[in-house]
Design an enzyme around this catalytic site. Structure first.
Site: not given
Length: 458
Positions: A177, A194, A196, A320
């Protein structure tokens, strides 16, 4: 449509697109061959490695390209643990690491190793002293992310790395990040990233292993990437990844300042626009483009769907949602409300007008979901000594809604017992107490589910 989920995957950077298209014509051959096409491919691969190494702050021969950031974490963790097997089989991770790190830790435990998980504070950061205290004589490896994927909190990597270095333990840093925004400070030993996440193509990760770090690659190996990443290199994608990393770094100072102002606007205004909201993560030591908040009394999946209908792509750590049945391990470790969780991560070039429109739309979305679920009205001058709420069979966020309705029925000092069999209640009931100024007494097993005891304090 406003895409506000760059922390999951950033849009392909224009420089990456240009580099990818240009290198498709030159980077298709085998870089291990000595004929002209192979030499061209090797030049592209070497140049990409040098550019990526410069951005990371390491030597080119310390960096290899992998098939993903997850693959880099798995390979780096397994290789470092195997390389120091004679020292011991103890691994340290923080409680809020990316799932790829935690999955590696689980595999290590299944193989007979031991794992210590270092807790975090309510802002999501580890205490360097607590991390140092977890180091043992048999510690083979320590892992700590540079910044959290879900709440954006930056970790004290340099101080942890100093403690690890003093103990002779290598530190692996998941920098996925933070790499778009700058190098990782500190004397770390291994690092992963990473593409992407910074606007490069998916399917490219990087693994850095500093010289002098004991490392034994696991699984079948070949001559590619110093024996640390088997298989034919995807040179066009690698070239695009390195080019885009260099490009975003050139924009990082100016764009980071601009996006930090926009996320600070969200952090400061959302609690005033939407009642019963907790903004989570460290308010200062955080990534510039990411802000996360949790709204009480709402169904996280419905909130995301309604925001999507309004033209906003955001993500959530709520249980949820369609992708998970359990609350985010990050939010659980921090002790914050998981339901109604919204993560906004702005891509480069995000429009100020889109942020303002998001702030206009959000209150109506949350209000509508709360009305549908029958969210409580604050207050109540009840006189009961104790009330028991049966929330068995109810899923998030209904047990917390029932608790909020019941708390007004008891006097100050009185108690509410909530019977619930949804495991999310173990996270959200204590978190609700913290946000509402009530006392969470504890929990005990019940005939069915768990009994959670709350004492009214105000």
């Amino acid at each position: 449509m406003s895409y506000f989920d760059a922390a999951s995957s950033a849009p392909l950077h224009p420089v990456a697109r240009q580099a990818l298209q240009a290198s498709l014509d030159e980077g298709w051959a085998d870089p291990a061959r000595l004929y002209r096409e192979g030499r061209r491919a090797r030049l592209l691969l070497d140049a990409a490695r040098e550019a990526a190494a410069d951005a990371v702050g390491c030597r080119p021969d310390e960096l290899v390209f992998t098939s993903s950031g997850t693959r880099a974490v798995h390979s780096g963790t397994a290789g470092a643990l195997a390389g120091r097997r004679r020292v011991g089989r103890h691994l340290i991770v923080s409680a809020v690491e990316h799932s790829s790190v935690l999955h590696s830790a689980e595999a290590h435990e299944r193989d007979g190793g031991t794992v210590t998980e270092v807790a975090v504070d309510r802002g999501g950061a580890v205490d360097p002293a607590a991390y140092a205290a977890a180091l043992r004589e048999d510690t083979a490896l320590a892992c700590l992310q540079s910044a959290n994927h879900e709440v954006g909190t930056e970790q004290p990597v340099a101080r942890v790395a100093e403690a690890c270095r003093a103990a002779g333990v290598p530190l692996l840093v998941d920098a996925a990040q933070s790499l778009p925004w700058g190098r990782v400070d500190g004397d770390w030993s291994l690092l992963t990233g990473s593409a992407h996440k910074w606007g490069g193509p998916a399917g490219v990760g990087l693994l850095v292993v500093r010289k002098g770090v004991r490392f034994a690659a696991q699984g079948p190996v070949d001559e590619r990437e110093s024996g640390r990443a088997a298989g034919f290199e995807n040179i066009p994608a690698i070239v695009a990844a390195a080019a885009s990393l260099r490009a975003v770094r050139a924009e990082a100072a100016a764009e980071g300042a601009r996006l930090r102002e926009l996320t600070e606007r969200i952090r400061s205004r959302v609690p005033g626009l939407v009642p019963d909201v907790e903004v989570v993560g460290d308010p200062v030591r955080r990534l510039p483009h990411l802000v996360t908040f949790s709204c009480l009394y709402v169904d996280g999946e419905t909130v995301l769907h309604e925001l999507d209908r309004a033209g906003f792509s955001v993500s959530s750590g709520s249980s949820c949602t369609s992708s998970t049945l359990t609350p985010s391990h990050v939010l659980r470790a921090m002790g914050v409300v998981s339901e109604g969780n919204v993560r906004v991560s702005l891509p480069l070039g995000a429009d100020e007008a889109d942020v303002e429109r998001f702030l206009d739309v959000l209150p109506g979305v949350v209000r509508g979901v709360r009305e549908t679920l029958g969210a409580p009205v604050a207050g109540g001058d009840g006189a009961a000594e104790a009330v028991t709420v049966d929330a068995l069979g109810m899923s998030c966020p209904l047990p917390v809604i029932e608790l909020a309705k019941a708390i007004g029925r008891v006097r100050v000092g009185g108690t509410v017992t909530v019977l619930a069999d949804d495991e999310v209640a173990a996270v959200d009931i204590p978190a609700w107490c913290w946000t509402q100024g009530q006392e969470y007494v504890g929990e005990r097993p019940a005939d069915r589910g768990v009994a959670y005891l709350v004492r009214r304090s105000s």
